[in-house]
Design an enzyme around this catalytic site. Structure first.
Site, PDB file in Angstrom:
ATOM      1  N   ALA A 262      36.528 -24.821  11.388  1.00 18.01           N
ATOM      2  CA  ALA A 262      35.157 -24.300  11.307  1.00 18.01           C
ATOM      3  C   ALA A 262      34.116 -25.392  11.105  1.00 18.01           C
ATOM      4  CB  ALA A 262      35.064 -23.273  10.179  1.00 18.01           C
TER       5      ALA A 262
ATOM      6  N   ILE B 148      33.499 -27.991  12.711  1.00 11.58           N
ATOM      7  CA  ILE B 148      32.852 -28.538  13.913  1.00 11.58           C
ATOM      8  C   ILE B 148      31.720 -27.645  14.393  1.00 11.58           C
ATOM      9  CG2 ILE B 148      35.052 -29.594  14.598  1.00 11.58           C
ATOM     10  CD1 ILE B 148      35.058 -27.678  17.028  1.00 11.58           C
TER      11      ILE B 148
ATOM     12  N   THR C  76      29.522 -25.926  12.100  1.00 13.57           N
ATOM     13  CA  THR C  76      28.502 -25.677  11.079  1.00 13.57           C
ATOM     14  C   THR C  76      27.126 -26.166  11.515  1.00 13.57           C
ATOM     15  OG1 THR C  76      29.177 -27.731   9.978  1.00 13.57           O
ATOM     16  CG2 THR C  76      30.111 -25.678   9.126  1.00 13.57           C
TER      17      THR C  76
ATOM     18  N   PRO D  27      28.537 -20.693   9.562  1.00 11.60           N
ATOM     19  CA  PRO D  27      29.102 -21.194   8.301  1.00 11.60           C
ATOM     20  C   PRO D  27      30.600 -21.407   8.406  1.00 11.60           C
ATOM     21  CG  PRO D  27      28.657 -18.838   8.134  1.00 11.60           C
ATOM     22  CD  PRO D  27      28.082 -19.281   9.453  1.00 11.60           C
ATOM     23  N   ASP D  28      31.104 -22.390   7.645  1.00 14.19           N
ATOM     24  CA  ASP D  28      32.555 -22.509   7.537  1.00 14.19           C
ATOM     25  C   ASP D  28      33.050 -21.494   6.517  1.00 14.19           C
ATOM     26  OD1 ASP D  28      31.968 -23.539   5.043  1.00 14.19           O
ATOM     27  OD2 ASP D  28      32.630 -25.565   5.476  1.00 14.19           O
ATOM     28  N   PHE D  29      34.307 -21.580   6.147  1.00 12.35           N
ATOM     29  CA  PHE D  29      34.867 -20.550   5.279  1.00 12.35           C
ATOM     30  C   PHE D  29      34.815 -20.913   3.798  1.00 12.35           C
ATOM     31  CE2 PHE D  29      36.568 -19.410   9.348  1.00 12.35           C
ATOM     32  CZ  PHE D  29      36.611 -18.033   9.312  1.00 12.35           C
ATOM     33  N   ARG D  30      35.122 -22.174   3.464  1.00  7.45           N
ATOM     34  CA  ARG D  30      35.422 -22.487   2.070  1.00  7.45           C
ATOM     35  C   ARG D  30      34.421 -23.384   1.355  1.00  7.45           C
ATOM     36  NH1 ARG D  30      40.183 -21.681   4.705  1.00  7.45           N
ATOM     37  NH2 ARG D  30      41.680 -20.334   3.635  1.00  7.45           N
TER      38      ARG D  30
ATOM     39  N   GLN E  46      41.113 -23.465  15.398  1.00 10.48           N
ATOM     40  CA  GLN E  46      41.193 -22.343  14.472  1.00 10.48           C
ATOM     41  C   GLN E  46      39.999 -21.403  14.621  1.00 10.48           C
ATOM     42  OE1 GLN E  46      41.683 -25.173  11.003  1.00 10.48           O
ATOM     43  NE2 GLN E  46      43.039 -23.552  10.289  1.00 10.48           N
ATOM     44  N   ASN E  47      39.043 -21.788  15.454  1.00 11.15           N
ATOM     45  CA  ASN E  47      37.768 -21.070  15.504  1.00 11.15           C
ATOM     46  C   ASN E  47      37.818 -19.892  16.465  1.00 11.15           C
ATOM     47  OD1 ASN E  47      36.858 -23.034  13.762  1.00 11.15           O
ATOM     48  ND2 ASN E  47      35.984 -24.295  15.384  1.00 11.15           N
TER      49      ASN E  47
ATOM     50  N   ASP F 239      34.686 -18.675  17.556  1.00  9.21           N
ATOM     51  CA  ASP F 239      33.302 -18.615  18.048  1.00  9.21           C
ATOM     52  C   ASP F 239      33.189 -18.891  19.552  1.00  9.21           C
ATOM     53  OD1 ASP F 239      33.498 -21.456  18.255  1.00  9.21           O
ATOM     54  OD2 ASP F 239      32.785 -21.669  16.194  1.00  9.21           O
TER      55      ASP F 239
ATOM     56  N   HIS G 287      43.882 -18.975  16.281  1.00  9.10           N
ATOM     57  CA  HIS G 287      43.538 -17.777  15.513  1.00  9.10           C
ATOM     58  C   HIS G 287      42.874 -16.709  16.367  1.00  9.10           C
ATOM     59  CE1 HIS G 287      43.704 -20.268  11.539  1.00  9.10           C
ATOM     60  NE2 HIS G 287      44.874 -20.065  12.095  1.00  9.10           N
TER      61      HIS G 287
ATOM     62  N   CYS H 141      43.456   6.833  22.631  1.00 13.23           N
ATOM     63  CA  CYS H 141      44.128   7.473  21.494  1.00 13.23           C
ATOM     64  C   CYS H 141      43.254   7.611  20.253  1.00 13.23           C
ATOM     65  CB  CYS H 141      45.400   6.689  21.139  1.00 13.23           C
ATOM     66  SG  CYS H 141      45.079   5.061  20.430  1.00 13.23           S
TER      67      CYS H 141
ATOM     68  N   THR I  37      38.466 -29.319   9.464  1.00 13.30           N
ATOM     69  CA  THR I  37      39.414 -28.334   8.941  1.00 13.30           C
ATOM     70  C   THR I  37      39.938 -28.787   7.587  1.00 13.30           C
ATOM     71  OG1 THR I  37      41.566 -27.280   9.271  1.00 13.30           O
ATOM     72  CG2 THR I  37      41.233 -29.406  10.332  1.00 13.30           C
ATOM     73  N   SER I  38      40.172 -27.815   6.713  1.00 11.78           N
ATOM     74  CA  SER I  38      40.725 -28.122   5.383  1.00 11.78           C
ATOM     75  C   SER I  38      42.232 -28.275   5.418  1.00 11.78           C
ATOM     76  CB  SER I  38      40.358 -26.997   4.402  1.00 11.78           C
ATOM     77  OG  SER I  38      40.935 -25.769   4.830  1.00 11.78           O
TER      78      SER I  38
END
Length: 399
Positions: free
Chosen positions: A85, A87, A89, A94-97, A167-168, A170, A187, A224, A262-263
């Site tokens: 995430a 790359i 911002t 926003p990133d996650f953490r 992982q993004n 977007d 992801h 359904c 990435t973290s």
């Protein structure tokens, strides 16, 4: 026996008696040496078994300059990028953490039991509203790719990119010019959606999902009536099969691994750093160091994690900066900076032009509808009202 004879006998016995203290010291040394040998054996055994033995040092210097020289040497022909995430911002996503600004720190308005619940599949099936509300805010198509995205595009254009593992969700890698074969969207993606029912799994297009999200309808399957979810990977779901097949194909032949934004906290994505050959250099461009070996690996003297600072470091480089600044710095060392800046400028102008054209078409449709409805644009746009002292005249309605 005389006294002199007794003294001589005692001296002879002392000469023949082994030095027990000395023997004890020798035994201790031998035991320590044996222990060291056993530990070396175990280390070598684990290293051979797991492929973790140190490799050849390829970089002449553990720095960004060393990475640039290696890229220019002609030996670096297959580059893999791993991105998160961070790359995106600078595009406004926003990133996650990140404390205070990260996505997880700003989800209070959705009244979640815990922040990660918004991406938990079980929670989503019971309470889909928070996810779709967030999706409206972050939906692809509202943001422009960053310098970092276009740097990856340049790697592709120059024939150096093996694959980008992202992982993004977007889709900005695609907007920047990467094609499906250039990407492993670990992801998932918004490009397609499916019914969550195991027995149905009807597929829906991105356009269908976008219409539902922005009309604030909860997307339901037309076959359904179960929920329909974009094909992004939630906690509790398996990663796409392509992630595993491409990983086995790509990483053994990687010449340089570039990790950005990435973290490296989410598995199995984080474990990819250990999949490259032992001699493959690894460059981290991030605000802080991450992905380092854990305690158990360090204790045994090996590990597939990153090693930036120890005496045994031989291939890992950390460029601590924003992803955009790191890519610009590397591009500058490679002599690509002006080309990268021109690419960003040109591509952003194209995006602006397409957006303006879309808005113009929408405005044109709206104007036509207004004219057909009233025959008077002044009812829609005040600028069309006559500037006279008297009562404004209206355009006669069309027959």
């Amino acid at each position: 026996m005389s006294e002199s004879q007794e003294q001589a006998k005692r001296a002879e016995e002392e000469t023949d008696t082994p030095d027990l203290q000395g023997e004890s010291d020798d035994s201790s040394d031998e035991g320590e040496a044996c222990g060291d040998s056993e530990m070396d054996f175990l280390r070598n055994l684990f290293s051979r078994t797991l492929g973790l033995s140190p490799g050849e040092k390829v970089l002449d210097e553990l720095s960004l300059e060393g990475v640039a020289r290696y890229m220019q040497s002609g030996k670096c022909k297959s580059i893999i990028c791993m991105v998160g995430a961070g790359i995106s911002t600078s595009a406004g996503i926003p990133d996650f953490r990140s404390p205070g600004t990260g996505l997880y720190a700003n989800l209070q308005k959705y009244n979640l039991p815990y922040p990660e619940a918004i991406f938990q599949i079980d929670y989503f099936k019971k309470h889909p509203e928070p996810f779709f509300a967030l999706a409206r805010e972050l939906y692809p198509g509202q943001f422009k790719p960053t310098v970092c995205h276009y740097f990856i595009r340049m790697l592709k254009d120059k024939g150096l990119l093996r694959r980008c593992y992202s992982q993004n969700i977007d889709t900005l890698e695609r907007v920047a010019g990467l094609q499906g074969e250039d990407l492993v969207e670990a992801h998932g993606t918004f490009h397609t959606s499916h019914c969550v029912s195991f027995f149905c799994r009807k597929e829906y297009t991105m356009e269908w999902m976008k219409e539902k999200i922005f009309s604030e309808d909860i997307p339901k399957c037309e076959a359904c009536n179960n929920l329909v979810k974009p094909d992004i990977v939630f906690f509790g779901e398996n990663l796409p099969a392509r992630f595993f097949s491409a990983m086995k194909q790509d990483f053994p032949s990687c010449d340089l691994l570039i990790i950005m934004g990435t973290s490296l906290q989410v598995q199995p994505f984080a474990s990819l750093v250990s999949r490259v050959p032992n001699s493959c250099p690894r460059l981290l461009i991030n605000l802080e160091k991450t992905g380092q070996s854990d305690f158990a690996s360090s204790l045994l003297g090996f590990g597939g994690g990153m090693d930036f600072d120890s005496d045994k470091a031989y291939r890992d480089v950390a460029q601590l900066s924003t992803c955009d600044d790191g890519c610009l710095a590397l591009a500058d060392l490679l002599g690509w900076k002006a080309e990268l800046e021109e690419l960003v400028k040109r591509e952003h102008a194209l995006i602006d032009s397409r957006d303006a054209k879309k808005k113009g078409i929408c405005a044109g449709h709206f104007e036509g509808a207004a004219l057909r409805w009233t025959g008077d644009l002044s009812r829609v746009y005040p600028a069309f009202r006559p500037k006279t002292a008297g009562i404004g005249s209206s355009i006669p309605p069309r027959p």
